[in-house]
Design an enzyme around this catalytic site. Structure first.
Site, mmCIF file in Angstrom:
data_model
loop_
_atom_site.group_PDB
_atom_site.id
_atom_site.type_symbol
_atom_site.label_atom_id
_atom_site.label_comp_id
_atom_site.label_asym_id
_atom_site.label_seq_id
_atom_site.Cartn_x
_atom_site.Cartn_y
_atom_site.Cartn_z
ATOM 1 N N GLN A 45 0.807 -1.211 0.000
ATOM 2 C CA GLN A 45 0.000 0.000 0.000
ATOM 3 C C GLN A 45 0.846 1.269 0.000
ATOM 4 O O GLN A 45 1.866 1.357 0.670
ATOM 5 C CB GLN A 45 -0.924 0.026 1.231
ATOM 6 C CG GLN A 45 -2.050 -0.988 1.188
ATOM 7 C CD GLN A 45 -1.715 -2.266 1.909
ATOM 8 O OE1 GLN A 45 -0.608 -2.790 1.761
ATOM 9 N NE2 GLN A 45 -2.652 -2.775 2.688
ATOM 10 N N LYS A 46 0.389 2.258 -0.776
ATOM 11 C CA LYS A 46 0.929 3.628 -0.798
ATOM 12 C C LYS A 46 2.409 3.686 -1.169
ATOM 13 O O LYS A 46 3.169 4.483 -0.634
ATOM 14 C CB LYS A 46 0.689 4.315 0.543
ATOM 15 C CG LYS A 46 -0.732 4.198 1.094
ATOM 16 C CD LYS A 46 -1.811 4.503 0.056
ATOM 17 C CE LYS A 46 -1.803 5.947 -0.393
ATOM 18 N NZ LYS A 46 -2.870 6.219 -1.400
ATOM 19 N N GLY B 255 3.079 3.685 -4.649
ATOM 20 C CA GLY B 255 3.022 3.965 -6.082
ATOM 21 C C GLY B 255 2.730 2.717 -6.882
ATOM 22 O O GLY B 255 2.867 2.709 -8.110
ATOM 23 N N THR C 9 -0.108 1.274 -7.578
ATOM 24 C CA THR C 9 -1.248 1.371 -8.493
ATOM 25 C C THR C 9 -0.802 1.881 -9.860
ATOM 26 O O THR C 9 -1.166 1.331 -10.906
ATOM 27 C CB THR C 9 -2.327 2.300 -7.905
ATOM 28 O OG1 THR C 9 -2.816 1.734 -6.689
ATOM 29 C CG2 THR C 9 -3.473 2.482 -8.881
ATOM 30 N N THR C 10 0.020 2.921 -9.862
ATOM 31 C CA THR C 10 0.546 3.459 -11.121
ATOM 32 C C THR C 10 1.418 2.435 -11.825
ATOM 33 O O THR C 10 1.301 2.213 -13.034
ATOM 34 C CB THR C 10 1.352 4.739 -10.855
ATOM 35 O OG1 THR C 10 0.499 5.717 -10.259
ATOM 36 C CG2 THR C 10 1.923 5.301 -12.147
ATOM 37 N N ARG D 25 -3.049 -7.142 -9.436
ATOM 38 C CA ARG D 25 -4.376 -6.568 -9.208
ATOM 39 C C ARG D 25 -5.111 -6.303 -10.512
ATOM 40 O O ARG D 25 -6.318 -6.558 -10.623
ATOM 41 C CB ARG D 25 -4.213 -5.264 -8.424
ATOM 42 C CG ARG D 25 -5.468 -4.416 -8.317
ATOM 43 C CD ARG D 25 -5.144 -3.075 -7.686
ATOM 44 N NE ARG D 25 -6.327 -2.224 -7.534
ATOM 45 C CZ ARG D 25 -6.298 -0.991 -7.037
ATOM 46 N NH1 ARG D 25 -5.140 -0.472 -6.659
ATOM 47 N NH2 ARG D 25 -7.408 -0.289 -6.923
ATOM 48 N N HIS E 124 -4.103 -6.938 -1.269
ATOM 49 C CA HIS E 124 -2.716 -6.583 -0.965
ATOM 50 C C HIS E 124 -1.990 -7.741 -0.270
ATOM 51 O O HIS E 124 -1.414 -7.588 0.808
ATOM 52 C CB HIS E 124 -2.657 -5.323 -0.097
ATOM 53 C CG HIS E 124 -2.962 -4.062 -0.837
ATOM 54 N ND1 HIS E 124 -2.060 -3.461 -1.696
ATOM 55 C CD2 HIS E 124 -4.080 -3.294 -0.866
ATOM 56 C CE1 HIS E 124 -2.608 -2.367 -2.200
ATOM 57 N NE2 HIS E 124 -3.837 -2.249 -1.728
ATOM 58 N N SER F 89 1.307 8.955 3.938
ATOM 59 C CA SER F 89 0.335 8.775 2.866
ATOM 60 C C SER F 89 -0.739 7.772 3.287
ATOM 61 O O SER F 89 -1.932 7.972 3.017
ATOM 62 C CB SER F 89 1.040 8.291 1.598
ATOM 63 O OG SER F 89 0.122 8.108 0.543
#
Length: 401
Positions: free
Chosen positions: A106-107, A109, A111-112, A152, A162, A203
């Site tokens: 998590q947090k 980057g 996802t990008t 994902r 996650h 974040s």
């Protein structure tokens, strides 16, 4: 005279047996497996599973960072996992049985980066990403359901929301067998992204403050699902939480999240007595060492703060190119958030993420070593590097040339 002849025959026979024994042992140990370093000794829970390497790996020196690890904790799982050095030698074969497994923390980057993987790679058979659908079909060429990417945005959260290293290594093979409808052995190339611990922690705090919980995470470890982990909040979520309250919760999984998600949790009793054990220092030592070793054994990892270098290493390791350079996010917002903290708060954040801080220092050194190795072996380094940094127009990055 006959006695001497008989003794000579016996001695000759013994020598012959000895020579045959040496030859047999040499055959079994032709890849120096019998001389494996002590730091790769196995936990009783696991069995050996390694990939073959070519003669090229015999001449390439291992990164110095891996040699600094304390021995005895690294575990080898029951799946065929390919490390960085092996990935350079054997390559990634998208048409055969190779699978990239993205461990998304998590947090960081992720996802990008995950979207880059499914939408931005230059492939003969790219992932199919239908409109208005979050997931893409990343099937091998000439197949209708064989995945080369476990993430994902391709398979979905098949091993849980996650999923960490402990969950993925235990689940991924069965999950793909079920998804594809057949059982087969695959080679797994584990990858992940890490981020500066202070920026990542703040974040996550802001994300939780806005209502995020990740309460559906499985926390699978040691053959069981830990569904009864205590929550730091009452009600549906922790919306509006203040930083001091966020930090006070001793079982907040945001603390040292990157270390925990990369470590083999079975070595430290899974989630039993999490953050309440009588010997927390020993548990921390085990988790940190395990996280370092698992990170070093991954085929690839990147750093959020080193986008160009991370992209270059990925492309050279997997022999795939992205259509566009990775964007280096502006750190102004993170710096501003840190500047708003009191000295006491900042000190507490650092204390709560001390393991992640040490892990990141290890990761930075290892990333630099991998970069320098690939740079030396790349006859077109300047051309490849400029392709990634040109949009950034950064003089600082040019100094690496």
């Amino acid at each position: 005279m006959k006695r001497w002849i008989k003794m000579i025959r016996v001695i000759g026979g013994l020598c012959l047996v000895t020579l045959l024994g040496i030859a047999y042992v040499s055959y079994l140990c032709h890849n120096s497996l019998c001389l494996a370093p002590e730091r790769f000794s196995l936990s009783p829970r696991y069995s050996v599973s390694s990939t073959s390497t070519s003669s090229r790996s015999d001449t390439r020196s291992l990164p110095a960072s891996t040699g600094k690890l304390i021995g005895g904790l690294a575990s080898t799982v029951n799946i065929e996992s390919v490390a960085f050095e092996e990935a350079l030698d054997v390559g990634f074969d998208i048409t055969d049985r190779d699978v990239i497994v993205f461990l998304h923390i998590q947090k960081t980057g992720g996802t990008t980066f995950g979207r880059h993987l499914v939408r931005d790679l230059n492939l003969e058979s790219p992932c199919n990403c239908p409109r208005k659908r979050k997931r893409c079909d990343c099937f091998r060429p000439n197949t209708i359901n064989e995945q080369w990417l476990f993430s994902r945005y391709s398979t979905g959260w098949k091993c849980g929301l996650h999923a960490d290293w402990t969950e993925l290594t235990d689940c991924v093979e069965g999950a793909l067998d079920e998804y594809e409808g057949s059982s087969r052995k695959r080679r797994y190339f584990f990858i992940t992204v890490l981020r500066d611990p202070i920026h990542r922690y703040l974040s996550e705090f802001r994300h939780v403050q806005r209502g995020a919980t990740w309460k559906s995470a499985r926390h699978w470890c040691g053959g069981q699902e830990f569904t009864s982990l205590p929550h730091c909040y009452k009600g549906a979520n922790w919306t509006g939480v203040e930083l001091d309250e966020f930090m006070t919760c001793s079982y907040n999984l945001a603390h040292n999240r990157q270390t925990r998600m990369l470590a083999d949790l079975t070595l430290a009793g899974c989630y039993t007595g999490y953050n309440t054990t009588s010997d927390q220092l020993e548990r921390d030592r085990i988790l940190l060492q395990s996280a370092k070793q698992n990170l070093a054994s991954m085929a690839y990892f990147g750093l959020t703060e080193e986008q160009a270098m991370s992209q270059y290493i990925f492309e050279r390791t997997f022999r795939m190119e992205f259509a566009n350079p990775f964007d280096q996010a502006n750190a102004t917002l993170s710096a501003q958030a840190i500047a708003e903290l009191t000295s006491v708060q900042l000190g507490r954040v650092r204390q709560l993420n001390s393991l992640d801080t040490e892990l990141l220092e290890f990761a930075r050194q290892l990333l630099q070593e991998r970069f320098q190795l690939l740079k030396r072996e790349d006859p077109h380094f300047r051309q490849n590097w400029l392709r990634m940094i040109h949009p950034h127009k950064s003089e600082d990055l040019m100094e690496i040339l």
